[in-house]
Scaffold this active site. Structure first.
Site, PDB file in Angstrom:
ATOM      1  N   ASP A  51      18.630   7.418  15.305  1.00 16.68           N
ATOM      2  CA  ASP A  51      19.556   7.789  16.171  1.00 16.68           C
ATOM      3  C   ASP A  51      20.955   7.603  16.204  1.00 16.68           C
ATOM      4  OD1 ASP A  51      19.211   8.577  19.357  1.00 16.68           O
ATOM      5  OD2 ASP A  51      20.753   7.108  19.084  1.00 16.68           O
ATOM      6  N   TYR A  56      29.801   7.838  17.852  1.00 11.54           N
ATOM      7  CA  TYR A  56      29.875   6.878  16.725  1.00 11.54           C
ATOM      8  C   TYR A  56      30.426   6.955  15.504  1.00 11.54           C
ATOM      9  CZ  TYR A  56      25.185   6.106  19.608  1.00 11.54           C
ATOM     10  OH  TYR A  56      24.367   6.034  20.466  1.00 11.54           O
ATOM     11  N   LYS A  81      24.066  13.579  19.425  1.00 13.24           N
ATOM     12  CA  LYS A  81      24.523  13.808  20.744  1.00 13.24           C
ATOM     13  C   LYS A  81      25.842  14.606  20.975  1.00 13.24           C
ATOM     14  CE  LYS A  81      22.430   9.043  21.515  1.00 13.24           C
ATOM     15  NZ  LYS A  81      22.510   8.872  20.291  1.00 13.24           N
ATOM     16  N   HIS A 114      25.161  13.385  25.881  1.00 14.94           N
ATOM     17  CA  HIS A 114      25.516  12.073  25.994  1.00 14.94           C
ATOM     18  C   HIS A 114      25.637  11.199  27.129  1.00 14.94           C
ATOM     19  CE1 HIS A 114      26.884   8.838  22.676  1.00 14.94           C
ATOM     20  NE2 HIS A 114      26.069   8.195  23.533  1.00 14.94           N
TER      21      HIS A 114
END
Length: 277
Positions: A51, A56, A81, A114
């Site tokens: 994930d 990120y 996301k 998200h």
């Protein structure tokens, strides 16, 4: 290290197929070799679910780790996301293309909104519906959506999300949201299931861990699994990744589950969507 029983532990998705019940989360994992090696190690240990997210900053490293593992692409469930600044119909389509390029993949297994960005989340969802119809995301869903956000989406969308990823652990259980998701056959994924380490010394968690001869982290993860959640622990250390996956050879008693359920205190350790309108 021996392979873990995380390959066969899956939950059925509404539109078909399954999602592995334990996945490797990579939020705050460093870019470069650390994330790549963590993904590689997790897949070698038996994980089949990774994930990530655009925000990120490590989608490329996740893709590298998957390719280096030698595991066939079809056997790895990959989630990414759509971040807030990329929301809106056209921007979401472009952002998805960019995520695929960074991952180095032809498709993702799951693409999530998200965050429930006010004024843009419905247009963003229409983009995800298109992406799914084109086969570039096998499944679509949301993250950080609570009851009001879900009700709005149900009224305006063609497709119901298949997944909702929210922070869940015994200290923040989102029972109302989980009940609504169960009614609509939406899989609930628990991010930050280990409370970022802030509740590992809780007396109840410690006591249950002693009773089952497991670590507090394994108790928290097993609690989520027994509640039918997908759980997404994050670690870049191979030993900890292995520990987090070793939760299918024991179970928590009904009494232990009740004691853990009683720990609810509304404690969000990360983002908190309860104030998002």
């Amino acid at each position: 290290m021996a392979n873990l029983d995380v390959t066969t532990a899956t939950l059925p998705l509404r539109s078909g197929g399954v999602i592995p019940q334990v996945g490797l989360g990579v939020w705050q994992a460093p870019r470069g070799g650390v994330t790549r090696d963590a993904v590689h190690a997790a897949l070698r240990l038996g994980y089949r679910h990774v994930d990530t997210a655009r925000i990120y900053g490590n989608e490329a490293e996740v893709g590298e780790g998957i390719r280096q593992s030698g595991i066939p692409r079809a056997e790895v469930f990959v989630t990414t996301k759509l971040w807030n600044e990329d929301q809106g119909f056209d921007k979401a389509l472009r952002a998805f293309d960019a995520s695929l390029q960074r991952l180095g993949l032809d498709y993702v297994d799951l693409y999530l909104l998200h965050w429930p960005v006010a004024g843009r989340r419905l247009d963003s969802w229409r983009a995800l519906e298109r992406i799914k119809s084109e086969g570039r995301a096998k499944h679509i869903g949301v993250s950080n959506f609570l009851v009001p956000h879900l009700d709005e989406l149900f009224d305006a969308s063609k497709e119901v999300p298949e997944v909702n990823q929210i922070e869940i652990h015994p200290f923040l259980q989102h029972r109302e949201t989980r009940a609504l998701c169960a009614k609509h056959r939406i899989i609930v994924e628990a991010y930050s299931p280990l409370t970022h380490g802030t509740r590992m010394d809780d007396p109840t968690v410690q006591a249950v861990a002693r009773e089952v001869s497991r670590t507090p982290a394994q108790v928290l993860l097993r609690w989520g699994v027994q509640h039918g959640l997908v759980t997404l622990p994050k670690s870049t250390r191979e030993q900890r990744i292995a520990e987090n996956g070793a939760i299918f050879d024991f179970s928590l008693s009904e009494d232990a589950m009740k004691r853990l359920d009683a720990l609810e205190e509304g404690c969000a350790t990360g983002w908190d969507p309860r104030d998002q309108r």
